[in-house]
Motif scaffolding. Structure first.
Motif, PDB file in Angstrom:
ATOM      1  N   ARG A 105      42.803  38.978  36.881  1.00 12.44           N
ATOM      2  CA  ARG A 105      41.626  39.311  36.735  1.00 12.44           C
ATOM      3  C   ARG A 105      42.051  40.887  37.639  1.00 12.44           C
ATOM      4  N   GLU A 106      40.216  40.937  36.327  1.00  8.03           N
ATOM      5  CA  GLU A 106      40.157  42.914  36.818  1.00  8.03           C
ATOM      6  C   GLU A 106      39.089  42.807  38.040  1.00  8.03           C
ATOM      7  N   ARG A 107      40.146  43.628  39.222  1.00  9.38           N
ATOM      8  CA  ARG A 107      39.478  43.607  40.339  1.00  9.38           C
ATOM      9  C   ARG A 107      38.443  44.336  40.194  1.00  9.38           C
ATOM     10  N   TRP A 108      37.269  44.378  41.795  1.00 10.72           N
ATOM     11  CA  TRP A 108      36.019  45.871  41.888  1.00 10.72           C
ATOM     12  C   TRP A 108      35.711  46.389  42.652  1.00 10.72           C
ATOM     13  N   GLU A 109      35.837  47.220  43.387  1.00 13.62           N
ATOM     14  CA  GLU A 109      36.001  47.692  44.756  1.00 13.62           C
ATOM     15  C   GLU A 109      34.351  48.022  45.099  1.00 13.62           C
ATOM     16  N   LEU A 110      33.927  46.979  46.053  1.00 16.91           N
ATOM     17  CA  LEU A 110      33.045  47.142  46.596  1.00 16.91           C
ATOM     18  C   LEU A 110      32.378  48.587  48.040  1.00 16.91           C
ATOM     19  N   LEU A 111      31.722  49.498  47.224  1.00 18.25           N
ATOM     20  CA  LEU A 111      31.272  50.657  48.007  1.00 18.25           C
ATOM     21  C   LEU A 111      29.267  50.219  48.099  1.00 18.25           C
ATOM     22  N   PRO A 112      29.447  49.561  50.027  1.00 15.26           N
ATOM     23  CA  PRO A 112      28.309  49.380  50.625  1.00 15.26           C
ATOM     24  C   PRO A 112      27.682  50.911  50.372  1.00 15.26           C
ATOM     25  N   GLY A 113      26.185  50.393  49.604  1.00 13.90           N
ATOM     26  CA  GLY A 113      25.361  51.843  49.128  1.00 13.90           C
ATOM     27  C   GLY A 113      25.847  52.846  48.640  1.00 13.90           C
ATOM     28  N   ALA A 114      26.680  52.309  46.968  1.00 11.68           N
ATOM     29  CA  ALA A 114      27.011  53.276  46.341  1.00 11.68           C
ATOM     30  C   ALA A 114      27.135  52.113  44.623  1.00 11.68           C
ATOM     31  N   GLY A 115      27.802  51.430  45.010  1.00 17.25           N
ATOM     32  CA  GLY A 115      27.890  50.169  43.989  1.00 17.25           C
ATOM     33  C   GLY A 115      29.551  49.130  44.449  1.00 17.25           C
ATOM     34  N   LEU A 116      29.318  48.740  42.971  1.00 18.99           N
ATOM     35  CA  LEU A 116      30.628  47.488  42.540  1.00 18.99           C
ATOM     36  C   LEU A 116      31.249  47.717  41.757  1.00 18.99           C
ATOM     37  N   GLY A 117      32.477  48.132  41.566  1.00 20.78           N
ATOM     38  CA  GLY A 117      33.261  48.414  40.515  1.00 20.78           C
ATOM     39  C   GLY A 117      32.488  49.213  39.162  1.00 20.78           C
TER      40      GLY A 117
END
Length: 58
Positions: free
Chosen positions: A7-19
Motif C-alpha cells: 500500500r502507498e504510505r502517507w506521511e502525516l505532517l501536523p498542521g500541514a497535511g497528510l500525504g
C-alpha cells in the motif's frame, strides 16, 4: 488489493497535511492529488473546531 501488494504510505505532517493532501487546497487540487476525474459533492460539514472536546497529542 492482495496481501502481497504494498500500500502507498502517507506521511502525516501536523498542521500541514497528510500525504498528497495539504490544508488550503482547492477541491480541484484535492481531486488531482487523489487521482479522481473531478471534485466530488461535499457530504456533511461544516466542520468546526470545538475547544470543549478532549484532544490528546500522541
Amino acid at each position: 488489493m492482495s496481501a502481497s501488494e504494498e500500500r502507498e504510505r502517507w506521511e502525516l505532517l501536523p498542521g500541514a497535511g497528510l500525504g498528497p493532501l495539504w490544508f488550503g487546497m482547492s477541491p480541484g487540487e484535492v481531486a488531482d492529488a487523489l487521482r479522481v476525474s473531478e471534485p466530488q459533492k461535499r457530504v456533511g460539514g461544516p466542520y468546526v473546531y470545538n475547544k470543549q472536546l478532549p484532544c490528546s497529542a500522541a
